[in-house]
Design an enzyme around this catalytic site. Structure first.
Site, PDB file in Angstrom:
ATOM      1  N   GLY B  19       0.808  -1.211   0.000  1.00 28.18           N
ATOM      2  CA  GLY B  19       0.000   0.000   0.000  1.00 28.18           C
ATOM      3  C   GLY B  19       0.842   1.263   0.000  1.00 28.18           C
ATOM      4  O   GLY B  19       1.671   1.461   0.880  1.00 28.18           O
ATOM      5  N   GLY B  21      -0.104   4.559   0.313  1.00 28.99           N
ATOM      6  CA  GLY B  21      -0.770   5.773   0.798  1.00 28.99           C
ATOM      7  C   GLY B  21       0.231   6.628   1.562  1.00 28.99           C
ATOM      8  O   GLY B  21       1.450   6.459   1.431  1.00 28.99           O
ATOM      9  N   PHE B  22      -0.281   7.536   2.397  1.00 28.40           N
ATOM     10  CA  PHE B  22       0.611   8.409   3.157  1.00 28.40           C
ATOM     11  C   PHE B  22       1.608   7.617   3.995  1.00 28.40           C
ATOM     12  O   PHE B  22       2.797   7.916   4.020  1.00 28.40           O
ATOM     13  CB  PHE B  22      -0.200   9.329   4.077  1.00 28.40           C
ATOM     14  CG  PHE B  22      -0.935  10.410   3.350  1.00 28.40           C
ATOM     15  CD1 PHE B  22      -0.237  11.386   2.658  1.00 28.40           C
ATOM     16  CD2 PHE B  22      -2.315  10.467   3.356  1.00 28.40           C
ATOM     17  CE1 PHE B  22      -0.910  12.396   1.980  1.00 28.40           C
ATOM     18  CE2 PHE B  22      -2.992  11.475   2.689  1.00 28.40           C
ATOM     19  CZ  PHE B  22      -2.301  12.440   2.002  1.00 28.40           C
ATOM     20  N   VAL B  87      -2.550  -7.774  -3.681  1.00 25.64           N
ATOM     21  CA  VAL B  87      -2.110  -8.806  -2.746  1.00 25.64           C
ATOM     22  C   VAL B  87      -3.310  -9.633  -2.313  1.00 25.64           C
ATOM     23  O   VAL B  87      -4.335  -9.096  -1.917  1.00 25.64           O
ATOM     24  CB  VAL B  87      -1.414  -8.179  -1.520  1.00 25.64           C
ATOM     25  CG1 VAL B  87      -1.047  -9.261  -0.512  1.00 25.64           C
ATOM     26  CG2 VAL B  87      -0.179  -7.420  -1.962  1.00 25.64           C
ATOM     27  N   GLU B 178     -16.855  19.093   3.083  1.00 19.97           N
ATOM     28  CA  GLU B 178     -16.180  19.720   1.945  1.00 19.97           C
ATOM     29  C   GLU B 178     -16.940  19.476   0.642  1.00 19.97           C
ATOM     30  O   GLU B 178     -17.075  20.368  -0.196  1.00 19.97           O
ATOM     31  CB  GLU B 178     -14.730  19.228   1.872  1.00 19.97           C
ATOM     32  CG  GLU B 178     -13.906  19.814   3.019  1.00 19.97           C
ATOM     33  CD  GLU B 178     -12.499  19.267   3.167  1.00 19.97           C
ATOM     34  OE1 GLU B 178     -11.712  19.873   3.912  1.00 19.97           O
ATOM     35  OE2 GLU B 178     -12.190  18.228   2.554  1.00 19.97           O
ATOM     36  N   ASP B 308      -4.174   4.034   8.543  1.00 17.95           N
ATOM     37  CA  ASP B 308      -5.578   3.751   8.865  1.00 17.95           C
ATOM     38  C   ASP B 308      -5.825   2.307   9.295  1.00 17.95           C
ATOM     39  O   ASP B 308      -6.711   2.031  10.108  1.00 17.95           O
ATOM     40  CB  ASP B 308      -6.485   4.038   7.657  1.00 17.95           C
ATOM     41  CG  ASP B 308      -6.689   5.525   7.406  1.00 17.95           C
ATOM     42  OD1 ASP B 308      -6.161   6.319   8.207  1.00 17.95           O
ATOM     43  OD2 ASP B 308      -7.358   5.876   6.436  1.00 17.95           O
ATOM     44  N   GLN B 326      -2.095  12.652   9.062  1.00 17.54           N
ATOM     45  CA  GLN B 326      -1.000  12.925   9.996  1.00 17.54           C
ATOM     46  C   GLN B 326      -0.535  11.691  10.784  1.00 17.54           C
ATOM     47  O   GLN B 326       0.661  11.403  10.807  1.00 17.54           O
ATOM     48  CB  GLN B 326      -1.380  14.075  10.940  1.00 17.54           C
ATOM     49  CG  GLN B 326      -1.033  15.445  10.382  1.00 17.54           C
ATOM     50  CD  GLN B 326       0.443  15.568  10.018  1.00 17.54           C
ATOM     51  OE1 GLN B 326       1.318  15.126  10.739  1.00 17.54           O
ATOM     52  NE2 GLN B 326       0.711  16.148   8.854  1.00 17.54           N
TER      53      GLN B 326
END
Lengths: 444, 444
Positions: B19, B21-22, B87, B178, B308, B326
């Site tokens: 993965g 991501g961040f 995966v 948003e 996450d 964060q």
């Protein structure tokens, strides 16, 4: 489907334009202040700036930056109506077109449907080759190129590896030359950094041209210099060859030579894209519509054709005008004037093509240009031609925001030797999975 | 498939990150100068900047400008290897993962698979709702919104028309708020110009929040101000309601109230996205992986989870850290340090979350921010918060070129009240055709 599409009836003559390419939008714009209702029908909701499709395909610019929504282009034009639909049939007797969203009536019909790739009836080719006519095509090619290299990492067999790393481009016109140049720049500056595990000496780029020279229609100087630029870039240019067949892996030329590739890009023949309902007598070779000097389709007094689909046979252009942006734009503009002439009972003006020349870019600092300025010819190749090419294309991209984004991309890649959009996104058209054609070997 | 994926064996410990991501890219970066082999596996070839997905969905920025190819991010990092694959299974006993392209061995495995939308087992909802977790989701929403209005032009029946023009957003967190704000700005500034034939007083935007306040986790000032901003924009905010069911047209709330829409956007619950093969005991409620203070998955000494997917239960965070960028970034960085500690035989350092606060933007000049700077709290709402939000998001977008393009887009839409990317492109996921659910009436 027999219901009528809901479009206000304004009690004014309705000009129905099918197709929002260069010709269609130019015509719609030119009718801005005319007391008519302009209805544009297109299967997409955006105009595509086709000359830069090859840069989308080679990860040079964002897809979104070369397309522009029709509704935005015509935001301020009160007499303009857009419908996103596929046109299926033209009922010329009843002055109505059948579309995927219902019937649309017209008083004047303008065919601006452009051109489509012509595979000369070769079904296998049509299925296996990638065209370069629409944004979907360009994204398909971008995804295919990137997926090829991702897959190549898993391949041991040399022939299979070459089939994934080699590219064959059919057609040595501007699109073919520009694609070949852009691919060779990716090979030199970008891909070796992205795929350190692959040997890019193995990546071959073949450009196949049926005639004896590239860029048919341009000057000998331009053709020769384009050939030299491409050879400097290490592109294999095959002149005087035609592709006989392609089975998804082997390309067979009419000379008997064969090339191996899983990616054949078709930048060769195009033909018109007429719609059912127009009488056969008006359809010429190459599926273009025969028009008179006022772009009126022969046999009709209220149906017109402009752009690539129109074949206006004149002494100077016995096969019609070149299928390029300039004739399309100029015909759109002229037809706008002539429709006004019709409304006000004035005589029509004949279309004359103001040839401003043509150009093609091969890569960084290298382009060829044959320009005509006030009927004088100027030929230039190299850096200056490249600057002119960039300037002309930048100012032609529709939308100020798009121009800014394209500028950012071009400046960025010029100074970094990098193209940013190497993204495998969204486009679901899958290649035949490598597993089906290539036997994996167990490697530990 | 039992063959091994071709990845060089360097004779160094291999850290396999699932993965990008961040959390995943932060970890991979932090291992840049460490004597290991870093292998990143992701099903896409690009990193997605999730906080701006809602702007892609509402035509504010180009899709390409918020995603960045992994190979480009790690161009200069010699110990980095990328494979594009799904995966499927983790064989913890043999230290190997099964993927769509073959087996990949690991010495250290890091799960950074993020979160996925949680529909709490409601299959109908899962099928009919649009999530907001991936670029595909965002493009699906953009295409759906634009197609809705194109279709609405053909509809006469009031209820059917409302079903196409109204929007229901489930979830009053940052994404929901948003999106609601961006939709209401489209309704005010953009859509009425594009679709003059529609009456945008008919367009309702509903935001449904299960709790008594928006932006759970932020300050009362922020929640209240966000609510006020949305109400000023004409968004219907429904607090203390849950969605009970959705059949593709009717949304039924737990209070019995109903709303009609063909577009329900799911910005509510998320759950972890674990992979088969991890022992059941390590999977907590919400499908997150139970990790210790070193992000080690419970029950394993060489498997870690960050971002996450990781639930690090502490006194301060009894349900794990918030599922935001964060904590993911900080965990990725800390795990990088701890892997070095392992390699050099040093003791591990516990992860502590440095909460820098959070923010959300409702629209032009209107945002809310709870900031923590050197452990001091600053709360601000309105123009200053909006400037801070823009600045933080701009500098966080990966890639200098992307930042330029996003800047161009933002400046453009700020001064013109226009969003440029109203394009129906590429994404083939079709809505149920209106024809099937809505009976057209013949209108001449």
């Amino acid at each position: 489907m027999s219901h009528h599409t809901r479009i206000e009836h304004l009690g004014k003559p309705r000009v129905l334009i099918i197709g929002g390419g260069f010709a269609g939008i130019e015509l719609a714009k030119s009718l801005r202040d005319v007391d008519v209702q302009v209805v544009l029908v297109d299967r997409q909701n955006y105009h595509t700036f086709q000359p830069l499709l090859y840069q989308v395909a080679t990860a040079g610019v964002e897809a979104d930056s070369i397309i522009h929504p029709f509704r935005k282009i015509f935001n301020g034009q009160d007499n303009f109506y857009f419908r996103m639909a596929e046109v299926e049939f033209i009922d010329t007797a009843n002055r109505v077109v059948e579309t995927s969203i219902g019937l649309i009536e017209y008083d004047y019909l303008v065919m601006a449907t452009g051109a489509t790739s012509n595979f000369f009836g070769d079904r296998a080719m049509e299925e296996k080759a990638i065209s370069m006519k629409s944004l979907d095509d360009a994204l398909t090619l971008r995804n295919t190129i990137l997926k090829n290299f991702e897959q190549a990492l898993q391949i041991e067999d040399d022939e299979q590896l070459n089939s994934l790393m080699d590219y064959v481009i059919v057609g040595g016109g501007a699109t073919g030359v520009e694609l070949a140049g852009a691919l060779s720049e990716l090979r030199k500056h970008v891909l070796p950094k992205d795929y350190r595990e692959l040997n890019f000496k193995e990546m071959d780029i073949h450009l196949i041209q049926s005639g004896p020279a590239l860029l048919k229609g341009m000057s000998a100087e331009a053709s020769e210099k384009a050939l030299k630029f491409l050879e400097d870039f290490g592109v294999n240019v095959w002149l005087n060859r035609r592709v006989k067949s392609y089975d998804g892996c082997t390309v067979t030329l009419d000379t008997g030579e064969t090339l191996i590739t899983r990616t054949l890009i078709w930048a060769a023949g195009v033909s018109g894209a007429p719609i059912k309902g127009i009488q056969k007598e008006s359809i010429l070779r190459g599926d273009r519509l025969k028009v008179d000097i006022y772009n009126r389709v022969s046999g009709y007094d209220n149906i017109f054709a402009i752009g690539d689909i129109a074949a206006m046979i004149t002494e100077e252009y016995p096969f019609g005008h070149p299928m390029l942006a300039q004739p399309a734009i100029q015909q759109g503009e002229q037809l706008g004037k002539n429709l006004c002439n019709i409304f006000s009972g004035k005589p029509l003006e004949a279309f004359t093509y103001d040839d401003k020349g043509s150009m093609a870019t091969v890569g960084r600092n290298r382009a060829v240009a044959d320009l005509k300025i006030f009927k004088k010819e100027y030929k230039t190749q190299g850096f200056l031609a490249w600057l002119i090419w960039m300037f002309i294309h930048l100012i032609s991209v529709v939308g100020f925001r798009n121009r800014l984004v394209v500028t950012v991309n071009w400046l960025w890649s010029y100074f970094t030797y990098d193209t940013g959009n190497r993204l495998i996104v969204g486009n679901k058209q899958e290649n035949i999975p490598v597993e089906e054609t290539i036997s994996h070997k167990a490697v530990v």
